[in-house]
Scaffold this motif. Structure first.
Motif, PDB file in Angstrom:
ATOM      1  N   LEU A   1       2.194   2.091   9.659  1.00  0.00           N
ATOM      2  CA  LEU A   1       1.343   3.402   9.593  1.00  0.00           C
ATOM      3  C   LEU A   1       0.253   1.935   9.227  1.00  0.00           C
ATOM      4  O   LEU A   1      -0.641   2.221   9.177  1.00  0.00           O
ATOM      5  CB  LEU A   1       1.198   3.540   8.262  1.00  0.00           C
TER       6      LEU A   1
ATOM      7  N   ILE B   1       2.005  13.587   3.992  1.00  0.00           N
ATOM      8  CA  ILE B   1       1.255  13.437   5.349  1.00  0.00           C
ATOM      9  C   ILE B   1       0.961  12.866   6.102  1.00  0.00           C
ATOM     10  O   ILE B   1       1.478  12.739   7.451  1.00  0.00           O
ATOM     11  CB  ILE B   1      -0.124  14.865   4.907  1.00  0.00           C
ATOM     12  N   SER B   2       0.767  11.334   5.425  1.00  0.00           N
ATOM     13  CA  SER B   2       0.166  10.588   6.679  1.00  0.00           C
ATOM     14  C   SER B   2       1.631  10.195   7.415  1.00  0.00           C
ATOM     15  O   SER B   2       1.551   9.921   8.367  1.00  0.00           O
ATOM     16  CB  SER B   2      -0.745   9.352   5.769  1.00  0.00           C
TER      17      SER B   2
ATOM     18  N   ARG C   1       0.894  -0.849   0.061  1.00  0.00           N
ATOM     19  CA  ARG C   1      -0.087   0.071   0.053  1.00  0.00           C
ATOM     20  C   ARG C   1       1.085   1.131   0.060  1.00  0.00           C
ATOM     21  O   ARG C   1       1.708   1.210   0.466  1.00  0.00           O
ATOM     22  CB  ARG C   1      -1.007   0.077   1.610  1.00  0.00           C
ATOM     23  N   THR C   2      -0.307   2.573  -0.220  1.00  0.00           N
ATOM     24  CA  THR C   2       1.575   3.167  -0.733  1.00  0.00           C
ATOM     25  C   THR C   2       0.610   4.384  -0.053  1.00  0.00           C
ATOM     26  O   THR C   2      -0.377   4.239   0.071  1.00  0.00           O
ATOM     27  CB  THR C   2       1.401   3.874  -2.213  1.00  0.00           C
ATOM     28  N   TYR C   3       1.061   5.547   0.805  1.00  0.00           N
ATOM     29  CA  TYR C   3       0.668   6.850   2.075  1.00  0.00           C
ATOM     30  C   TYR C   3       1.206   8.027   0.790  1.00  0.00           C
ATOM     31  O   TYR C   3       2.188   7.973   0.719  1.00  0.00           O
ATOM     32  CB  TYR C   3       0.808   6.743   2.806  1.00  0.00           C
ATOM     33  N   SER C   4       0.252   9.138   1.294  1.00  0.00           N
ATOM     34  CA  SER C   4       0.602   9.871   0.865  1.00  0.00           C
ATOM     35  C   SER C   4       1.787  11.194   2.006  1.00  0.00           C
ATOM     36  O   SER C   4       1.864  10.130   2.780  1.00  0.00           O
ATOM     37  CB  SER C   4      -0.038  11.649   1.367  1.00  0.00           C
TER      38      SER C   4
ATOM     39  N   ALA D   1       3.006  12.638   9.957  1.00  0.00           N
ATOM     40  CA  ALA D   1       1.588  12.893  11.132  1.00  0.00           C
ATOM     41  C   ALA D   1       2.037  11.539  12.085  1.00  0.00           C
ATOM     42  O   ALA D   1       2.273  11.878  13.151  1.00  0.00           O
ATOM     43  CB  ALA D   1       0.260  12.776  10.886  1.00  0.00           C
ATOM     44  N   VAL D   2       2.231  10.478  11.673  1.00  0.00           N
ATOM     45  CA  VAL D   2       2.411   9.026  11.963  1.00  0.00           C
ATOM     46  C   VAL D   2       3.499   9.164  12.447  1.00  0.00           C
ATOM     47  O   VAL D   2       3.587   8.410  13.873  1.00  0.00           O
ATOM     48  CB  VAL D   2       1.921   8.084  11.094  1.00  0.00           C
ATOM     49  N   HIS D   3       4.817   9.720  11.774  1.00  0.00           N
ATOM     50  CA  HIS D   3       5.833   9.798  12.003  1.00  0.00           C
ATOM     51  C   HIS D   3       5.647  10.673  13.750  1.00  0.00           C
ATOM     52  O   HIS D   3       6.048  10.242  14.451  1.00  0.00           O
ATOM     53  CB  HIS D   3       6.938  10.378  11.263  1.00  0.00           C
ATOM     54  N   LEU D   4       4.989  11.411  13.485  1.00  0.00           N
ATOM     55  CA  LEU D   4       5.192  12.855  15.136  1.00  0.00           C
ATOM     56  C   LEU D   4       4.673  12.591  15.827  1.00  0.00           C
ATOM     57  O   LEU D   4       5.008  12.333  16.982  1.00  0.00           O
ATOM     58  CB  LEU D   4       4.372  13.663  14.271  1.00  0.00           C
ATOM     59  N   ILE D   5       3.758  11.565  15.794  1.00  0.00           N
ATOM     60  CA  ILE D   5       2.968  10.648  17.279  1.00  0.00           C
ATOM     61  C   ILE D   5       3.703   9.467  17.482  1.00  0.00           C
ATOM     62  O   ILE D   5       4.218   9.701  18.736  1.00  0.00           O
ATOM     63  CB  ILE D   5       1.667  10.149  16.449  1.00  0.00           C
TER      64      ILE D   5
END
Lengths: 112, 112
Positions: free
Chosen positions: A57, A12-13, A7-10, A16-20
């Motif tokens: 992710l 921004i996603s 699966r490929t993710y944008s 965001a997850v990296h941040l969390i």
DNA sequence: CACTTATGATCCATACATAGATCATAAAAT
DNA sequence: ATTTTATGATCTATGTATGGATCATAAGTG
């Protein structure tokens, strides 16, 4: 090999997850919690916690949020984010919106 | 029946995810997007989108954030949350912290 | 220094999330 | 009204996320 799905993710996603994940990792260490401890309290395996702290992710959002809460990361608490303020009326807003979205099937018949 | 595992989540996690799911649903309808459209753009099934919009805690965080981005819900964008501001130095912060957390194995030897 | 513990990485088995289809109902369009 | 489309719900098959173990290394402790 049975061609696994990638699966490929944008961006921004990912961010965001990296941040969390970083917030969680920092918070855990600041509070001197062992990975083992946190995993147990969250009811997950240490392996999953590792993936969460790495920003994977594919982890379930429930597991991530649960861990965040345990180590004291306020993601959507009223104090931490402005998001909460907009939320209060979200249910009412939802009720007012049309129940389903219908697309125009015919092109607009612009007569000129 | 092979006794399925029932995970339990804290209230805060439920609320946070429920919040996001509602934001997504409202945003999608405001923008007049069909569930089918959004699902396709996110590269997921319509069924999964349904679960996301219902606030299912077991959905992958990647899928949820991806959908949020598509319908224009800013979860962790700099404008939308104060969280981002604290983040800037998170990596440095992480570097400064001790690499691992060690617990006291012996009780403090308080002599009195 | 030696000793203990935490972390990171990897592997395997299996429970489960997801895709895909179908159906029923509801809502919008004509 | 009829027709079309969106949504919600349910089911099955399968890919895969997760738990659990193990190992190696790193990082504290004394």
């Amino acid at each position: 090999m049975p061609t696994s799905k990638v699966r490929t993710y944008s961006l921004i996603s990912h961010e965001a997850v990296h941040l969390i994940s970083n917030l969680i990792k920092v918070a855990r260490k600041e509070r001197q919690y062992t990975a083992q401890e946190v995993a147990e309290r969250a009811g997950i395996s240490r392996g999953l916690l590792q993936r969460i702290e790495k920003g994977d992710l594919k982890c379930s959002i429930g597991a991530v949020f649960e861990v965040a809460a345990i180590v004291g990361v306020k993601l959507f608490d009223a104090e931490a984010t402005t998001l909460m303020k907009h939320i209060l009326h979200i249910e009412e807003k939802l009720a007012l919106l049309p129940k389903s979205v219908h697309k125009r099937t015919k092109v607009v018949d612009d007569d000129f």
